[in-house]
Design an enzyme around this catalytic site. Sequence first.
Site, PDB file in Angstrom:
ATOM      1  N   HIS A 288       0.863  -1.187   0.000  1.00 17.61           N
ATOM      2  CA  HIS A 288       0.000   0.000   0.000  1.00 17.61           C
ATOM      3  C   HIS A 288       0.895   1.231   0.000  1.00 17.61           C
ATOM      4  O   HIS A 288       1.708   1.422   0.894  1.00 17.61           O
ATOM      5  CB  HIS A 288      -0.906   0.020   1.241  1.00 17.61           C
ATOM      6  CG  HIS A 288      -1.911   1.145   1.206  1.00 17.61           C
ATOM      7  ND1 HIS A 288      -3.250   0.943   0.947  1.00 17.61           N
ATOM      8  CD2 HIS A 288      -1.767   2.480   1.390  1.00 17.61           C
ATOM      9  CE1 HIS A 288      -3.881   2.098   0.977  1.00 17.61           C
ATOM     10  NE2 HIS A 288      -3.007   3.047   1.245  1.00 17.61           N
ATOM     11  N   CYS A 289       0.745   2.072  -1.028  1.00 17.08           N
ATOM     12  CA  CYS A 289       1.472   3.346  -1.066  1.00 17.08           C
ATOM     13  C   CYS A 289       0.442   4.455  -1.256  1.00 17.08           C
ATOM     14  O   CYS A 289      -0.307   4.764  -0.335  1.00 17.08           O
ATOM     15  CB  CYS A 289       2.554   3.337  -2.138  1.00 17.08           C
ATOM     16  SG  CYS A 289       1.995   2.824  -3.760  1.00 17.08           S
ATOM     17  N   VAL A 290       0.374   5.081  -2.427  1.00 19.07           N
ATOM     18  CA  VAL A 290      -0.696   6.057  -2.676  1.00 19.07           C
ATOM     19  C   VAL A 290      -2.036   5.350  -2.843  1.00 19.07           C
ATOM     20  O   VAL A 290      -3.095   5.969  -2.716  1.00 19.07           O
ATOM     21  CB  VAL A 290      -0.390   6.914  -3.919  1.00 19.07           C
ATOM     22  CG1 VAL A 290       0.839   7.745  -3.691  1.00 19.07           C
ATOM     23  CG2 VAL A 290      -0.212   6.039  -5.163  1.00 19.07           C
ATOM     24  N   CYS A 291      -2.002   4.072  -3.134  1.00 16.00           N
ATOM     25  CA  CYS A 291      -3.208   3.257  -3.218  1.00 16.00           C
ATOM     26  C   CYS A 291      -2.811   1.835  -2.855  1.00 16.00           C
ATOM     27  O   CYS A 291      -1.633   1.503  -2.758  1.00 16.00           O
ATOM     28  CB  CYS A 291      -3.826   3.319  -4.614  1.00 16.00           C
ATOM     29  SG  CYS A 291      -2.750   2.681  -5.913  1.00 16.00           S
TER      30      CYS A 291
END
Length: 432
Positions: A288-291
């Site tokens: 999980h990063c920006v999404c």
Amino acid sequence: MTHKGSMKPVKKKKTEEPELEPLCCCEYIDRNGEKNHVAACLCDCQDLDEGCDRWITCKSLQPETCERIMDTISDRLRIPWLRGAKKVNISIIPPLVLLPVFLHVASWHFLLGVVVLTSLPVLALWYYYLTHRRKEQTLFFLSLGLFSLGYMYYVFLQEVVPKGRVGPVQLAVLTCGLFLILLALHRAKKNPGYLSIPASSDRSLNSSQLECLNRKGQEKTKGFPGADTSGSLNNRTVKDDPKGSSRLPAGSPTKVKEDWCAKCQLVRPARAWHCRICGICVRRMDHHCVCCVGESNHQAFILALLIFLLTSVYGITLTLDTICRDRSVFTALFYCPGVYANYSSALSFTCVWYSVIVTAGMAYIFLIQLINISYNVTEREVQQALRQKTGRRLLCGLIVDTGQYNRGFLRNWHQFSTLGTRAFHHPAEDIV
């Protein structure tokens, strides 16, 4: 009598109609359920007054007070909109304000540029680990990424294109690359493969059934210390899922064991995982990063990284070729005399270095993703293998091969190319 009795509810509905009046563009319903106005955003704020009083008197602020102040600010930060003012996420504002300020300050002098461009990645990583440790959802990084793209393109149009070294075809290629990045990001932001709770009760297990199965498994293993604990939680499972995700038999003890998520109350397929940020299980979750990146959007995520790297390198090359003429790109990046002679070239050079730092970080992520795909392992499985000291580490830990789903380079990439197509069957993932 029946006619009169039927007319009474109509009268009550008429009296309730004024309470359901639509909101104007500057009105909204606050967190207390009361109607409020955007113009009254600074009125009646006891938490903020208390915080200011303690700050003036040099008293420490309690963490609860700071949280209440932030909740009040986020609730009252709204913009006028049709049928009521819309709430603005406060995490998207810092990049819009701080990024232009930092880049303009960094363009004043070479030493200021070194200090600012060094501190920006450190601050971003610090905020990243802070939000992930608290399991908070934030739009900060998405706002930072999108605004960085827009601002770099704006500086390119304002400072680089007017110098006459960039032709219409080159500008069109760069613009198309920017639009392709946005399209790929839009696709990557869609459903990563969330697991839905089964409608029928026979397809899911509740907490009482879970406890019953665990007790039965423990009773079976008391008389057989050396037997395989297929009907209960084994030691490896407890070590793998310390936060409530346990492995249970799917139908009978001899069948393949599957994951049970106590938070979503469902049985997960192989390689699915519960995302702490999204609060839901994701099929073949990677990270999980920006999404949240899972089975359905992993390909779009890789495509967005690839297009970004190509577009960014192309934009950096065009900019350096304009402000540092008759020099190669690598030489101009480290030695470009006279670049700080005027503010336009200094700002362009600073934006180039900012783009280089971001591109280097994205290139590292892209490389790690390519390696993981080649070995058919997700980033979550890599982190789990590193914590448990399992798997085979190569190239000083850059490559971590768990060996659980690795079926060879070509087959691994063929499986990745078919992600999201439910008709394709992966026999290697039937064994957990």
